[in-house]
Structure formats: C-alpha cells, structure tokens
Scaffold this motif. Structure first.
Motif, mmCIF file in Angstrom:
data_model
loop_
_atom_site.group_PDB
_atom_site.id
_atom_site.type_symbol
_atom_site.label_atom_id
_atom_site.label_comp_id
_atom_site.label_asym_id
_atom_site.label_seq_id
_atom_site.Cartn_x
_atom_site.Cartn_y
_atom_site.Cartn_z
ATOM 1 N N UNK A 149 76.180 53.602 40.683
ATOM 2 C CA UNK A 149 77.479 52.983 40.449
ATOM 3 C C UNK A 149 78.390 53.904 39.675
ATOM 4 N N UNK A 150 79.659 53.952 40.057
ATOM 5 C CA UNK A 150 80.612 54.797 39.353
ATOM 6 C C UNK A 150 80.811 54.358 37.913
ATOM 7 N N UNK A 151 80.635 53.063 37.649
ATOM 8 C CA UNK A 151 80.778 52.580 36.271
ATOM 9 C C UNK A 151 79.706 53.189 35.372
ATOM 10 N N UNK A 152 78.507 53.377 35.910
ATOM 11 C CA UNK A 152 77.424 54.004 35.144
ATOM 12 C C UNK A 152 77.783 55.457 34.833
ATOM 13 N N UNK A 153 78.271 56.171 35.838
ATOM 14 C CA UNK A 153 78.689 57.551 35.625
ATOM 15 C C UNK A 153 79.782 57.607 34.565
ATOM 16 N N UNK A 154 80.730 56.682 34.648
ATOM 17 C CA UNK A 154 81.878 56.663 33.736
ATOM 18 C C UNK A 154 81.430 56.483 32.286
ATOM 19 N N UNK A 155 80.579 55.494 32.029
ATOM 20 C CA UNK A 155 80.178 55.223 30.647
ATOM 21 C C UNK A 155 79.354 56.379 30.084
ATOM 22 N N UNK B 25 83.186 54.692 21.498
ATOM 23 C CA UNK B 25 84.244 54.960 22.460
ATOM 24 C C UNK B 25 84.184 53.890 23.540
ATOM 25 N N UNK B 26 85.337 53.322 23.875
ATOM 26 C CA UNK B 26 85.406 52.292 24.912
ATOM 27 C C UNK B 26 86.404 52.729 25.971
ATOM 28 N N UNK B 27 86.177 52.286 27.182
ATOM 29 C CA UNK B 27 87.074 52.618 28.283
ATOM 30 C C UNK B 27 88.418 51.927 28.093
ATOM 31 N N UNK B 28 89.410 52.402 28.826
ATOM 32 C CA UNK B 28 90.748 51.808 28.754
ATOM 33 C C UNK B 28 90.708 50.332 29.118
ATOM 34 N N UNK B 29 89.882 49.976 30.100
ATOM 35 C CA UNK B 29 89.785 48.561 30.507
ATOM 36 C C UNK B 29 89.211 47.695 29.391
ATOM 37 N N UNK B 30 88.179 48.177 28.729
ATOM 38 C CA UNK B 30 87.588 47.414 27.636
ATOM 39 C C UNK B 30 88.559 47.296 26.469
ATOM 40 N N UNK B 31 89.253 48.375 26.161
ATOM 41 C CA UNK B 31 90.228 48.324 25.068
ATOM 42 C C UNK B 31 91.327 47.311 25.377
ATOM 43 N N UNK B 32 91.835 47.336 26.600
ATOM 44 C CA UNK B 32 92.920 46.438 26.990
ATOM 45 C C UNK B 32 92.466 44.984 27.049
ATOM 46 N N UNK B 33 91.310 44.736 27.667
ATOM 47 C CA UNK B 33 90.889 43.361 27.939
ATOM 48 C C UNK B 33 90.133 42.709 26.789
ATOM 49 N N UNK B 34 89.533 43.511 25.927
ATOM 50 C CA UNK B 34 88.700 42.937 24.867
ATOM 51 C C UNK B 34 89.233 43.281 23.478
ATOM 52 N N UNK C 139 87.433 64.741 29.002
ATOM 53 C CA UNK C 139 87.492 65.685 30.117
ATOM 54 C C UNK C 139 86.155 66.384 30.289
ATOM 55 N N UNK C 140 85.677 66.377 31.525
ATOM 56 C CA UNK C 140 84.512 67.167 31.922
ATOM 57 C C UNK C 140 84.945 67.966 33.160
ATOM 58 N N UNK C 141 85.632 69.096 32.956
ATOM 59 C CA UNK C 141 86.186 69.835 34.102
ATOM 60 C C UNK C 141 85.150 70.214 35.141
ATOM 61 N N UNK C 142 83.936 70.529 34.707
ATOM 62 C CA UNK C 142 82.911 70.933 35.658
ATOM 63 C C UNK C 142 82.431 69.774 36.518
ATOM 64 N N UNK C 143 82.768 68.542 36.105
ATOM 65 C CA UNK C 143 82.363 67.355 36.873
ATOM 66 C C UNK C 143 83.567 66.621 37.462
ATOM 67 N N UNK C 144 84.738 67.270 37.426
ATOM 68 C CA UNK C 144 85.972 66.678 37.957
ATOM 69 C C UNK C 144 86.242 65.307 37.340
ATOM 70 N N UNK C 145 86.014 65.219 36.035
ATOM 71 C CA UNK C 145 86.213 63.940 35.336
ATOM 72 C C UNK C 145 87.267 64.135 34.256
ATOM 73 N N UNK C 146 88.309 63.312 34.299
ATOM 74 C CA UNK C 146 89.351 63.343 33.281
ATOM 75 C C UNK C 146 89.932 61.935 33.161
ATOM 76 N N UNK C 147 89.670 61.285 32.051
ATOM 77 C CA UNK C 147 90.129 59.920 31.818
ATOM 78 C C UNK C 147 90.527 59.768 30.356
#
Length: 295
Positions: free
Chosen positions: A137-143, A167-176, A195-203
C-alpha cells in the motif's frame, strides 16, 4: 477467465487467478529508534526489550490494547496498523505524549548509549493486510518515508532531553490535529518538507518534538543521526560497546584520543598515562611506561 477480469465476492478480490482481500483504510504508525545501529550487540538486545515494554505500557495507560495492533517488526522499530475503532485523537493526543513521558523517565537514569529515543510517524490510508511479505500500500510507503526523513532525525537529535519526535502527514494534521486543538496543540507543530530524491518522494508534513518548543528551530537538511554501523574494537568491547569520540585529523593536538609527535602516534583514552600504546611509522607498537617513555 482473462487475467484482466476481476471478480469480487464476500470481501475478496480475484484477479488474474489470485485471490486477495480488499484493502482497508487504517491508521498507520511507524516507529524507529534513534542511533540503534551504533549500539553493541548487547545494547541492541536490551534496547529492543525496553522498546517493547515502553510501547506496551504507554498504550495500556491510555486505554489502548497493543495486542489488537497488527505489526511488522524490525530490530530498531515497527510498523503498526491499528484497528478501525481506535480513536485517532487518542493515539496522537494521549498515547504519543504518554510514550514521551515514559521515555524521558526511562532515560533519566541511563547512560546515553542505553537511552531509547523514538521517531514516530502517523498517516492513514488504504493497506492490504494479507500481503505475502508485509503490507502492500502506498500509505505504508508514505508513513515509512516520513519516519526516515532527515528533518525528523535532526529534530530529535537537536533536543537531547526529548523522548519522541512526532511527524504526521498533511491529512492527519488537517483532519485530526487542527480539529481537536485542546488535545493536539497544533501550535507546537512545524510544517516541514520531507524529501527522498533517490526515491522520487517529496511531500510536506507536520513535525513536533513532544513537550519542546521548536518555534525557532530550523529543519535544515543535514546528515541523519543514524550512520552506518562501524566495526567494534577491543577497547569498545571492554567498555560495553561505547564509542570514543572521533579522532582528530593526523597532526592535530589532542589530550585524549590522538597524539602525533614526529613519526610516533598515540591513540586511545589512555594515550597519556601508564600502559598507553604508541604506533610507530613502520607499524611497530611501542609500549609506554608510567613516565610516558618508550621501552
């Protein structure tokens, strides 16, 4: 049946001849221990024991049952998928602060090498609970990306008295977090870029160090606190795995770890004093007597 055709019955999905359960939307908690890889074998063993007990007791004290959590273990942490009926506000507003309180108390009577300090990341999303080798699941990768991020590592390192960097995701910060300010204290959170440039992750995500004021703290991107594990030396083993400070560059002056005089170099915490060991330019060890002279 064509591999492109899916059949959905009784909570199952059959696709390409394979049957899997429907993914479920769950709260995800990733936890990672600071500086785990720098510990000796015995210290890692003890840290794992303390880690499990501290999480169990913190959950129990706020009315959460860790037995019901679906977890994927790692030596230095875990990924937890919480039951659907667990209140998110209780996890963030009560469990995490209680965990921090217990960690601070635990660490207050221990040497730095034995302290347990944690990075905790919280996100929510769709996850498959019947993966063959984990939880797809992408949510697992994200956390997990949030938990591993440099700003989170740096925040914990910069507040040595703290027990938890959260650290909490933007969704958790907004909703909770922002919806329950009396429990969450959203003013304690800082928006950071993960940012994890080597994993194409930036949030973007929201970070706090529990019970610390980080309003003036700067989340500059620096080297992570956890580095590659180095080989133990006999001297470190005698001290229970504790490392000496890094030696200065050759030729630098030091009173403890490294002395260079001509073609003689002396290393070790007892470089000045009885039974110190000198290393000659040709690789021959020279023992130093109590007066510092060679013999």
């Amino acid at each position: 049946m064509s591999p492109a055709v899916s059949v959905r019955t009784a909570g199952l999905v059959t696709k390409g001849g394979k049957t899997m359960r429907h993914p479920e939307r769950r709260l995800l908690v990733a936890v990672d221990m600071e500086r785990y890889s720098r510990r000796s074998n015995l210290q890692q063993y003890e840290a794992q024991q303390d880690f499990k007990q501290l999480l169990k007791k913190a959950a129990r004290d706020v009315g959460l049952d860790r037995v019901t959590w679906t977890t994927q273990q790692a030596g230095d942490g875990e990924l937890a998928i919480l039951p659907r009926d667990v209140p998110e506000a209780r996890v963030i507003g009560r469990f995490v602060p209680e965990l921090d309180r217990r960690l601070r108390h635990h660490n207050s009577s221990r040497l730095p090498a034995a302290r347990v300090r944690l990075r905790v990341a919280i996100h929510q999303g769709m996850v498959h609970l019947d993966g063959a080798n984990g939880f797809p699941g992408n949510a697992v990768v994200h956390v997990c990306r949030l938990c591993e991020a440099d700003p989170v590592r740096k925040a914990l390192a910069d507040f040595p008295g703290a027990g938890v960097a959260l650290v909490v995701s933007t969704e958790i910060y907004r909703d909770v977090v922002t919806e329950y300010p009396e429990e969450m204290r959203p003013e304690r959170f800082r928006r950071v870029e993960i940012a994890h440039p080597d994993k194409d992750f930036r949030e973007h995500a929201w970070l706090c160090v529990v019970d610390e004021d980080i309003s003036s703290w700067e989340p500059s991107q620096t080297s992570p606190a956890d580095g590659p594990r180095t080989r133990h030396t006999a001297e470190e083993g005698a001290r229970g795995g504790r490392r000496s400070p890094a030696a200065p560059a050759e030729g630098a002056t030091s009173t403890g770890t490294h002395i260079s005089t001509g073609d003689i170099q002396v290393r070790g915490q007892n470089a000045i004093g009885p039974n110190a060991t000198a290393i000659g330019s040709v690789g021959r060890d020279v023992s130093l007597g109590g007066d510092g002279g060679g013999r």
